[in-house]
Design a protein around this motif. Sequence first.
Motif, mmCIF file in Angstrom:
data_model
loop_
_atom_site.group_PDB
_atom_site.id
_atom_site.type_symbol
_atom_site.label_atom_id
_atom_site.label_comp_id
_atom_site.label_asym_id
_atom_site.label_seq_id
_atom_site.Cartn_x
_atom_site.Cartn_y
_atom_site.Cartn_z
ATOM 1 N N ARG A 97 13.486 -5.342 -0.835
ATOM 2 C CA ARG A 97 12.848 -5.307 -2.154
ATOM 3 C C ARG A 97 13.793 -5.832 -3.235
ATOM 4 N N VAL A 98 13.281 -6.740 -4.075
ATOM 5 C CA VAL A 98 14.034 -7.280 -5.213
ATOM 6 C C VAL A 98 13.425 -6.709 -6.489
ATOM 7 N N TYR A 99 14.242 -5.993 -7.269
ATOM 8 C CA TYR A 99 13.808 -5.421 -8.548
ATOM 9 C C TYR A 99 14.447 -6.215 -9.665
ATOM 10 N N ASP A 100 13.702 -6.405 -10.756
ATOM 11 C CA ASP A 100 14.235 -7.194 -11.874
ATOM 12 C C ASP A 100 14.752 -6.319 -13.009
ATOM 13 N N GLN A 101 14.742 -4.999 -12.799
ATOM 14 C CA GLN A 101 15.277 -4.074 -13.794
ATOM 15 C C GLN A 101 16.223 -3.080 -13.101
ATOM 16 N N PRO A 102 17.153 -2.507 -13.860
ATOM 17 C CA PRO A 102 18.071 -1.530 -13.248
ATOM 18 C C PRO A 102 17.302 -0.365 -12.618
ATOM 19 N N LEU A 103 17.846 0.160 -11.553
ATOM 20 C CA LEU A 103 17.247 1.283 -10.841
ATOM 21 C C LEU A 103 17.931 2.589 -11.236
ATOM 22 N N ARG A 104 17.237 3.664 -11.008
ATOM 23 C CA ARG A 104 17.836 4.984 -11.204
ATOM 24 C C ARG A 104 18.761 5.244 -10.019
ATOM 25 N N ASN A 105 20.044 5.497 -10.306
ATOM 26 C CA ASN A 105 21.041 5.661 -9.249
ATOM 27 C C ASN A 105 20.624 6.679 -8.192
ATOM 28 N N GLU A 106 20.078 7.783 -8.646
ATOM 29 C CA GLU A 106 19.789 8.887 -7.732
ATOM 30 C C GLU A 106 18.757 8.511 -6.670
ATOM 31 N N LEU A 130 21.607 -15.826 -8.030
ATOM 32 C CA LEU A 130 20.500 -14.882 -7.854
ATOM 33 C C LEU A 130 19.573 -15.329 -6.731
ATOM 34 N N GLY A 131 19.322 -16.629 -6.655
ATOM 35 C CA GLY A 131 18.438 -17.152 -5.611
ATOM 36 C C GLY A 131 18.987 -16.898 -4.216
ATOM 37 N N LYS A 132 20.296 -17.086 -4.056
ATOM 38 C CA LYS A 132 20.910 -16.845 -2.739
ATOM 39 C C LYS A 132 20.819 -15.375 -2.356
ATOM 40 N N LEU A 133 21.106 -14.502 -3.313
ATOM 41 C CA LEU A 133 21.031 -13.064 -3.024
ATOM 42 C C LEU A 133 19.591 -12.650 -2.721
ATOM 43 N N LYS A 134 18.672 -13.142 -3.518
ATOM 44 C CA LYS A 134 17.265 -12.796 -3.317
ATOM 45 C C LYS A 134 16.795 -13.209 -1.925
ATOM 46 N N ALA A 135 17.192 -14.400 -1.484
ATOM 47 C CA ALA A 135 16.789 -14.871 -0.156
ATOM 48 C C ALA A 135 17.339 -13.964 0.942
ATOM 49 N N LYS A 136 18.582 -13.527 0.792
ATOM 50 C CA LYS A 136 19.173 -12.623 1.791
ATOM 51 C C LYS A 136 18.422 -11.299 1.845
ATOM 52 N N VAL A 137 18.105 -10.758 0.671
ATOM 53 C CA VAL A 137 17.423 -9.462 0.621
ATOM 54 C C VAL A 137 16.021 -9.574 1.209
ATOM 55 N N GLU A 138 15.285 -10.608 0.816
ATOM 56 C CA GLU A 138 13.910 -10.743 1.295
ATOM 57 C C GLU A 138 13.844 -11.000 2.797
ATOM 58 N N ASP A 139 14.945 -11.488 3.384
ATOM 59 C CA ASP A 139 14.995 -11.730 4.828
ATOM 60 C C ASP A 139 15.580 -10.557 5.604
ATOM 61 N N THR A 140 15.982 -9.482 4.911
ATOM 62 C CA THR A 140 16.674 -8.390 5.583
ATOM 63 C C THR A 140 16.026 -7.059 5.237
ATOM 64 N N ASP A 141 15.435 -6.418 6.217
ATOM 65 C CA ASP A 141 14.867 -5.097 5.995
ATOM 66 C C ASP A 141 15.993 -4.115 5.690
ATOM 67 N N TYR A 142 15.665 -3.014 5.054
ATOM 68 C CA TYR A 142 16.642 -2.006 4.640
ATOM 69 C C TYR A 142 17.663 -2.598 3.671
ATOM 70 N N THR A 143 17.169 -3.372 2.726
ATOM 71 C CA THR A 143 17.990 -3.849 1.609
ATOM 72 C C THR A 143 17.165 -3.736 0.335
ATOM 73 N N LEU A 144 17.872 -3.650 -0.771
ATOM 74 C CA LEU A 144 17.252 -3.707 -2.088
ATOM 75 C C LEU A 144 18.243 -4.342 -3.045
ATOM 76 N N MET A 145 17.724 -4.889 -4.125
ATOM 77 C CA MET A 145 18.563 -5.633 -5.063
ATOM 78 C C MET A 145 18.083 -5.350 -6.475
ATOM 79 N N SER A 146 19.045 -5.194 -7.384
ATOM 80 C CA SER A 146 18.689 -4.940 -8.784
ATOM 81 C C SER A 146 19.862 -5.294 -9.688
ATOM 82 N N PRO A 147 19.582 -5.559 -10.974
ATOM 83 C CA PRO A 147 20.679 -5.720 -11.932
ATOM 84 C C PRO A 147 21.358 -4.376 -12.179
#
Length: 201
Positions: A97-106, A130-147
């Motif tokens: 999952r790629v999020y475009d806003q900061p996540l709640r740490n908890e 950002l594009g390189k990171l997004k591609a890695k995340v979208e190709d890998t289950d059990y990952t998430l990405m956020s600012p």
Amino acid sequence: MSKSARNRVQRNNALTERTVPWGGIAFFTVIGVVAIVAIAYAFMQTRSSASSSSGPIDGLVQKDGLSRDHVTTPVTYDTTPPMGGAHDAMWQNCDGRVYDQPLRNENAVHSLEHGAVWITYRPGLAADQLGKLKAKVEDTDYTLMSPFPTLDAPIALSAWGKQIKVQDASDGRVDAFLKAYVKGPQTPEPGAACTGAKDTP
């Protein structure tokens, strides 16, 4: 027929002649050589992959003895971003999952407990990065990405008890970290759900 004549006939009889089976010897020799080459190749590949994956990732930060308590209040973590500790009972969805806003740490920390790697980046990171990171995340289950606004490096990768910070998305340590720590041996609950929980920042 004399005894000597009989002996000559027997010696000349093709059925009684002993010949060396060169065809069979050649066949089994080739099979043996192929098997030896295949075994040697497999052995060298195993040694090569073991040597490349057994060494520590340069710059890796590790923490042990992290709390796994569920809490309902904000947590003050001693690393930025956090890489484990007390966390919310609801995990952040982390199915590539790629999020475009900061996540709640908890919530993100709970995802780490399930085996996720959380890729965070400093706002303003170049679009190609950002594009390189997004591609890695979208190709890998059990990952998430956020600012992550307070990040002290361009990019950080966090798993439960493990973290690296890098300057560039092309850094080889990014793939090495994902390979080592997505549902890695440090995970308290490897393979626990990464969907069906919090789906928004």
